[in-house]
Motif scaffolding. Structure first.
Motif, PDB file in Angstrom:
ATOM      1  N   PHE A 224      16.374  58.884 -46.864  1.00 43.71           N
ATOM      2  CA  PHE A 224      15.228  57.990 -46.702  1.00 43.71           C
ATOM      3  C   PHE A 224      14.527  57.938 -48.062  1.00 43.71           C
ATOM      4  CE2 PHE A 224      10.809  57.002 -45.646  1.00 43.71           C
ATOM      5  CZ  PHE A 224      10.939  55.975 -44.718  1.00 43.71           C
ATOM      6  N   LYS A 225      14.469  56.743 -48.652  1.00 40.82           N
ATOM      7  CA  LYS A 225      14.048  56.620 -50.048  1.00 40.82           C
ATOM      8  C   LYS A 225      12.650  56.007 -50.171  1.00 40.82           C
ATOM      9  CE  LYS A 225      17.862  54.346 -51.201  1.00 40.82           C
ATOM     10  NZ  LYS A 225      18.822  54.544 -50.123  1.00 40.82           N
ATOM     11  N   ILE A 226      11.808  56.710 -50.903  1.00 41.47           N
ATOM     12  CA  ILE A 226      10.465  56.224 -51.246  1.00 41.47           C
ATOM     13  C   ILE A 226      10.484  55.783 -52.710  1.00 41.47           C
ATOM     14  CG2 ILE A 226       8.029  56.870 -51.480  1.00 41.47           C
ATOM     15  CD1 ILE A 226       8.642  59.187 -49.486  1.00 41.47           C
ATOM     16  N   ILE A 227       9.770  54.706 -53.025  1.00 36.95           N
ATOM     17  CA  ILE A 227       9.628  54.285 -54.417  1.00 36.95           C
ATOM     18  C   ILE A 227       8.153  54.119 -54.751  1.00 36.95           C
ATOM     19  CG2 ILE A 227       9.807  51.810 -53.910  1.00 36.95           C
ATOM     20  CD1 ILE A 227      11.289  53.409 -57.042  1.00 36.95           C
ATOM     21  N   THR A 228       7.783  54.549 -55.956  1.00 33.60           N
ATOM     22  CA  THR A 228       6.457  54.299 -56.525  1.00 33.60           C
ATOM     23  C   THR A 228       6.663  53.797 -57.938  1.00 33.60           C
ATOM     24  OG1 THR A 228       5.390  56.045 -55.228  1.00 33.60           O
ATOM     25  CG2 THR A 228       4.249  55.327 -57.219  1.00 33.60           C
ATOM     26  N   VAL A 229       5.942  52.744 -58.299  1.00 36.23           N
ATOM     27  CA  VAL A 229       5.987  52.229 -59.670  1.00 36.23           C
ATOM     28  C   VAL A 229       4.577  52.349 -60.222  1.00 36.23           C
ATOM     29  CG1 VAL A 229       6.505  50.256 -61.160  1.00 36.23           C
ATOM     30  CG2 VAL A 229       7.849  50.629 -59.071  1.00 36.23           C
ATOM     31  N   ALA A 230       4.403  53.234 -61.199  1.00 34.84           N
ATOM     32  CA  ALA A 230       3.038  53.501 -61.676  1.00 34.84           C
ATOM     33  C   ALA A 230       3.060  54.303 -62.967  1.00 34.84           C
ATOM     34  CB  ALA A 230       2.247  54.287 -60.619  1.00 34.84           C
ATOM     35  N   ARG A 231       1.953  54.222 -63.699  1.00 40.82           N
ATOM     36  CA  ARG A 231       1.714  55.102 -64.833  1.00 40.82           C
ATOM     37  C   ARG A 231       1.642  56.539 -64.331  1.00 40.82           C
ATOM     38  NH1 ARG A 231      -2.611  52.443 -65.666  1.00 40.82           N
ATOM     39  NH2 ARG A 231      -3.977  54.256 -65.502  1.00 40.82           N
ATOM     40  N   LEU A 232       2.148  57.467 -65.128  1.00 44.71           N
ATOM     41  CA  LEU A 232       2.019  58.885 -64.788  1.00 44.71           C
ATOM     42  C   LEU A 232       0.661  59.351 -65.306  1.00 44.71           C
ATOM     43  CD1 LEU A 232       5.619  60.177 -65.642  1.00 44.71           C
ATOM     44  CD2 LEU A 232       4.763  59.075 -63.557  1.00 44.71           C
ATOM     45  N   SER A 233      -0.365  59.114 -64.486  1.00 42.42           N
ATOM     46  CA  SER A 233      -1.737  59.397 -64.885  1.00 42.42           C
ATOM     47  C   SER A 233      -2.522  59.913 -63.685  1.00 42.42           C
ATOM     48  CB  SER A 233      -2.414  58.127 -65.422  1.00 42.42           C
ATOM     49  OG  SER A 233      -2.595  57.184 -64.379  1.00 42.42           O
ATOM     50  N   HIS A 234      -3.681  60.497 -63.981  1.00 37.62           N
ATOM     51  CA  HIS A 234      -4.545  61.024 -62.921  1.00 37.62           C
ATOM     52  C   HIS A 234      -4.909  59.932 -61.921  1.00 37.62           C
ATOM     53  CE1 HIS A 234      -7.664  63.483 -61.066  1.00 37.62           C
ATOM     54  NE2 HIS A 234      -8.483  62.457 -61.167  1.00 37.62           N
ATOM     55  N   ALA A 235      -5.226  58.739 -62.429  1.00 33.99           N
ATOM     56  CA  ALA A 235      -5.652  57.635 -61.563  1.00 33.99           C
ATOM     57  C   ALA A 235      -4.608  57.294 -60.511  1.00 33.99           C
ATOM     58  CB  ALA A 235      -5.978  56.404 -62.405  1.00 33.99           C
ATOM     59  N   LYS A 236      -3.336  57.359 -60.890  1.00 28.27           N
ATOM     60  CA  LYS A 236      -2.257  56.913 -59.989  1.00 28.27           C
ATOM     61  C   LYS A 236      -1.831  57.977 -58.983  1.00 28.27           C
ATOM     62  CE  LYS A 236      -2.076  52.880 -61.950  1.00 28.27           C
ATOM     63  NZ  LYS A 236      -2.535  51.660 -61.245  1.00 28.27           N
ATOM     64  N   GLY A 237      -2.283  59.217 -59.164  1.00 28.49           N
ATOM     65  CA  GLY A 237      -2.075  60.244 -58.139  1.00 28.49           C
ATOM     66  C   GLY A 237      -0.648  60.711 -57.938  1.00 28.49           C
ATOM     67  N   ILE A 238       0.179  60.643 -58.984  1.00 36.85           N
ATOM     68  CA  ILE A 238       1.574  61.068 -58.830  1.00 36.85           C
ATOM     69  C   ILE A 238       1.660  62.573 -58.578  1.00 36.85           C
ATOM     70  CG2 ILE A 238       3.894  60.973 -59.827  1.00 36.85           C
ATOM     71  CD1 ILE A 238       2.604  58.232 -59.276  1.00 36.85           C
ATOM     72  N   ASP A 239       0.690  63.331 -59.092  1.00 45.65           N
ATOM     73  CA  ASP A 239       0.658  64.770 -58.805  1.00 45.65           C
ATOM     74  C   ASP A 239       0.489  65.021 -57.305  1.00 45.65           C
ATOM     75  OD1 ASP A 239      -1.914  63.617 -59.153  1.00 45.65           O
ATOM     76  OD2 ASP A 239      -2.830  65.579 -59.388  1.00 45.65           O
ATOM     77  N   ASN A 240      -0.363  64.221 -56.670  1.00 43.66           N
ATOM     78  CA  ASN A 240      -0.535  64.342 -55.216  1.00 43.66           C
ATOM     79  C   ASN A 240       0.729  63.938 -54.464  1.00 43.66           C
ATOM     80  OD1 ASN A 240      -3.102  65.354 -55.271  1.00 43.66           O
ATOM     81  ND2 ASN A 240      -4.122  63.386 -54.919  1.00 43.66           N
ATOM     82  N   ALA A 241       1.470  62.995 -55.030  1.00 39.00           N
ATOM     83  CA  ALA A 241       2.735  62.585 -54.408  1.00 39.00           C
ATOM     84  C   ALA A 241       3.715  63.751 -54.375  1.00 39.00           C
ATOM     85  CB  ALA A 241       3.334  61.404 -55.184  1.00 39.00           C
ATOM     86  N   VAL A 242       3.804  64.493 -55.475  1.00 37.90           N
ATOM     87  CA  VAL A 242       4.692  65.668 -55.515  1.00 37.90           C
ATOM     88  C   VAL A 242       4.272  66.676 -54.449  1.00 37.90           C
ATOM     89  CG1 VAL A 242       5.586  67.558 -56.937  1.00 37.90           C
ATOM     90  CG2 VAL A 242       5.080  65.344 -58.003  1.00 37.90           C
ATOM     91  N   ARG A 243       2.982  66.937 -54.362  1.00 39.25           N
ATOM     92  CA  ARG A 243       2.477  67.896 -53.371  1.00 39.25           C
ATOM     93  C   ARG A 243       2.732  67.414 -51.936  1.00 39.25           C
ATOM     94  NH1 ARG A 243      -1.852  67.725 -57.359  1.00 39.25           N
ATOM     95  NH2 ARG A 243      -1.858  69.656 -58.563  1.00 39.25           N
ATOM     96  N   ALA A 244       2.618  66.091 -51.734  1.00 42.17           N
ATOM     97  CA  ALA A 244       2.865  65.533 -50.395  1.00 42.17           C
ATOM     98  C   ALA A 244       4.321  65.699 -49.993  1.00 42.17           C
ATOM     99  CB  ALA A 244       2.470  64.053 -50.364  1.00 42.17           C
TER     100      ALA A 244
END
Length: 395
Positions: A224-244
């Motif tokens: 099951f594949k999730i995609i996110t297209v975004a800057r790797l920055s605090h605003a975009k919350g990619i760190d929270n994505a890893v934790r999720a």
């Protein structure tokens, strides 16, 4: 025919830059002569610029805003290099996750005496990306317009300096109603200046690019594949994505892979989190991609885990491709999707993101409903530009 100047930083890969390309591709050149000022002629999107606007020569002084302090000194721009050091030092007294905003303000403000003016006078000058000091201070125009792409209520800026700068403009364009409201909440004195023109999206271009044949590791991934297209920055919350994703794995959801297209200053932090949580095989950074759409098309869902947004261009593009979209409940989220109709809004937290993904993973009926509603919705909005032309015609 009206003479129009549009300015921005560069054409690196990003949502704002993609929206600028869409605006330039849809502009009415029959009635407007358009000059484009880019502070730096760099970025993978340079070759996507249409030929109709005249690209002005690059300025060595303005190019410094995309250089490191070391590069600035090496190029002989000693005063601007010293100002950069001072700005960084001054901003360091305002500790926050987004202190870079104040640093950028100080850099521009104190560099102004060393920056050249543009000699040509325009009917309209548009500053497409904050901070807007170039158009505010260095350009002559009958009407000046500043564009805002983010939720200003969430970012840490020097409000007094901001208002001095904003007052140099006749109009301020927000990319959504919610973006407008959050701006007015922070700067109520500027309310009369603010208008809304949404980011221009072209469904035809998005769908054409999505069918481009490229090397794509997602094609052979049966999870099951999730995609996110975004800057790797605090605003975009990619760190929270890893934790999720770590939280989902701990609940037994081992058949999920999360792909991220993008690059940015938080890459080291995010890679550290991926290693810490042993997610190397399932949280995959694809890096910078000029065309993210073939990756979007392979995904089961699109997730925007942002802490704040003005109006995310990539969410609209995912909807054009009929992807079930999950976004966090940032302040402007309701202007981005109709919750339960063409997207799903989850709580803005690690737990909220995990719960939202779990819901879409388990509920095939909801996913199909979102897909169908996106498929039946026209996300093209080139007529938004009529609002801009109305302002221009007032001159």
């Amino acid at each position: 025919m009206k003479n129009v100047l549009i300015s921005s930083f560069d054409m690196e890969v990003g949502g704002v830059e993609r929206s600028l390309i869409s605006l330039l591709n849809n502009f009415n050149y029959k009635d407007h002569q358009v000059d484009l000022m880019l502070y730096s002629h760099t970025g993978d999107f340079m070759n996507l610029l249409p030929n109709t606007p005249s690209l002005l020569n690059e300025s060595k002084k303005y190019k410094t805003f995309r250089m490191s302090i070391g590069q600035i000194f090496m190029k002989g721009n000693i005063p601007i290099g010293l100002i950069r050091i001072f700005s960084k030092f001054k901003a360091s007294f305002h500790k926050s996750n987004e202190s870079g905003y104040k640093q950028m303000q100080y850099m521009w403000k104190y560099s102004l005496p060393f920056l050249p003016k543009l000699e040509k006078e325009y009917d309209v000058a548009i500053s497409y990306l904050w901070p807007h000091y170039f158009i505010a201070e260095k350009v002559k125009a009958k009407t000046k317009i500043a564009w805002i792409h983010t939720d200003f209520s969430t970012v840490n800026t020097d409000i007094k300096m901001d208002i001095e700068m904003w007052n140099k403009f006749n109009y301020i364009i927000a990319v959504s109603e919610a973006c407008k409201e959050s701006f007015i909440k922070k700067y109520p004195i500027l309310k009369r200046k603010v208008r809304v023109v949404e980011n221009i999206t072209s469904p035809e271009i998005v769908r054409t690019l999505a069918n481009q044949q490229i090397e794509n590791p997602m094609k052979n991934d049966n999870r099951f594949k999730i995609i996110t297209v975004a800057r790797l920055s605090h605003a975009k919350g990619i760190d929270n994505a890893v934790r999720a994703l770590k939280l989902l794995k701990s609940k037994g959801y081992n058949d999920i892979a999360w792909y991220v297209v993008g690059y940015g200053g938080d890459e080291t932090i995010i890679k550290h989190l991926i290693t810490k949580y042993e997610l190397e095989d399932s949280f995959i950074l694809l890096g910078k991609k000029t065309n993210p759409f073939p990756f979007m098309i392979e995904a089961d869902i699109y997730v925007q885990p942002s802490r704040y947004e003005g109006k995310a261009v990539t969410v609209g593009e995912a909807q054009i491709l009929s992807k079930p979209v999950l976004i966090t409940n940032y302040p402007t989220a309701a202007s981005q999707v109709r919750n339960g109709f063409d997207g799903y809004i989850c709580e803005l937290s690690v737990e909220g993101i995990a719960q939202g993904i779990e819901r879409l993973f388990l509920d095939n009926g909801l996913r199909n409903k979102l897909i169908m509603n996106c498929s039946n919705t026209n996300y093209g909005n080139s007529r938004e530009l009529e609002k801009l032309y109305e302002i221009i015609e007032l001159i």
